[in-house]
Design an enzyme around this catalytic site. Structure first.
Site, PDB file in Angstrom:
ATOM      1  N   PRO A 101       0.819  -1.215   0.000  1.00  0.00           N
ATOM      2  CA  PRO A 101       0.000   0.000   0.000  1.00  0.00           C
ATOM      3  C   PRO A 101       0.853   1.267   0.000  1.00  0.00           C
ATOM      4  O   PRO A 101       1.944   1.292   0.560  1.00  0.00           O
ATOM      5  CB  PRO A 101      -0.798  -0.094   1.298  1.00  0.00           C
ATOM      6  CG  PRO A 101      -0.778  -1.537   1.658  1.00  0.00           C
ATOM      7  CD  PRO A 101       0.528  -2.061   1.154  1.00  0.00           C
ATOM      8  N   GLY A 103       2.290   4.650   1.106  1.00  0.00           N
ATOM      9  CA  GLY A 103       2.496   5.186   2.436  1.00  0.00           C
ATOM     10  C   GLY A 103       3.130   4.190   3.401  1.00  0.00           C
ATOM     11  O   GLY A 103       3.537   4.571   4.490  1.00  0.00           O
ATOM     12  N   CYS A 104       3.223   2.916   3.040  1.00  0.00           N
ATOM     13  CA  CYS A 104       3.874   1.939   3.904  1.00  0.00           C
ATOM     14  C   CYS A 104       5.378   1.980   3.671  1.00  0.00           C
ATOM     15  O   CYS A 104       5.835   2.041   2.536  1.00  0.00           O
ATOM     16  CB  CYS A 104       3.376   0.525   3.617  1.00  0.00           C
ATOM     17  SG  CYS A 104       1.754   0.169   4.280  1.00  0.00           S
ATOM     18  N   ILE A 105       6.096   1.930   4.768  1.00  0.00           N
ATOM     19  CA  ILE A 105       7.560   1.955   4.670  1.00  0.00           C
ATOM     20  C   ILE A 105       8.077   0.555   4.411  1.00  0.00           C
ATOM     21  O   ILE A 105       7.636  -0.403   4.919  1.00  0.00           O
ATOM     22  CB  ILE A 105       8.174   2.522   5.973  1.00  0.00           C
ATOM     23  CG1 ILE A 105       7.670   3.941   6.176  1.00  0.00           C
ATOM     24  CG2 ILE A 105       9.670   2.483   5.933  1.00  0.00           C
ATOM     25  CD1 ILE A 105       8.018   4.529   7.521  1.00  0.00           C
TER      26      ILE A 105
END
Length: 105
Positions: A101, A103-105
């Site tokens: 997704p 925005g996920c690091i």
């Protein structure tokens, strides 16, 4: 591009192990992916989240954030972290065979 085999089917993944073609995923693959991530058994709540993540991806082109997942999946944020301890949105996406997704690091 790396390839891994789940449920006897080779699938292309990116360098982080996320499917590059979500259409190649099937439910038989999920338990194997989950075990690799340290989740031994997928419960009904896991499946509820996995199916919701796939639905969101099909509708919007991206998996939901943790916050959105907690609001829309029927599973609260605290329980999401219990079900998917290494980051609910990212780990649920990986098990569901969708890209990481945004925005996920």
């Amino acid at each position: 591009m790396p390839t891994v085999t789940y449920a006897g089917t080779p699938v292309p993944v990116n360098d982080e192990g996320f499917f590059t073609d979500p259409d190649r995923w099937n439910e038989r693959m999920a338990p194997e992916i989950a075990r690799e991530a340290g989740i031994e058994t997928l419960t009904e709540e896991h499946w509820q989240v996995i199916k919701h993540v796939r639905h969101e991806y099909a509708e919007k082109g991206s998996g939901p954030t943790v916050r959105a997942l907690g609001k829309t999946s029927g599973v609260g944020v605290k329980e999401l972290y219990e079900l998917f301890p290494k980051g609910p949105a990212k780990l649920a996406a990986k098990i569901a065979g969708i890209p990481k997704p945004r925005g996920c690091i």
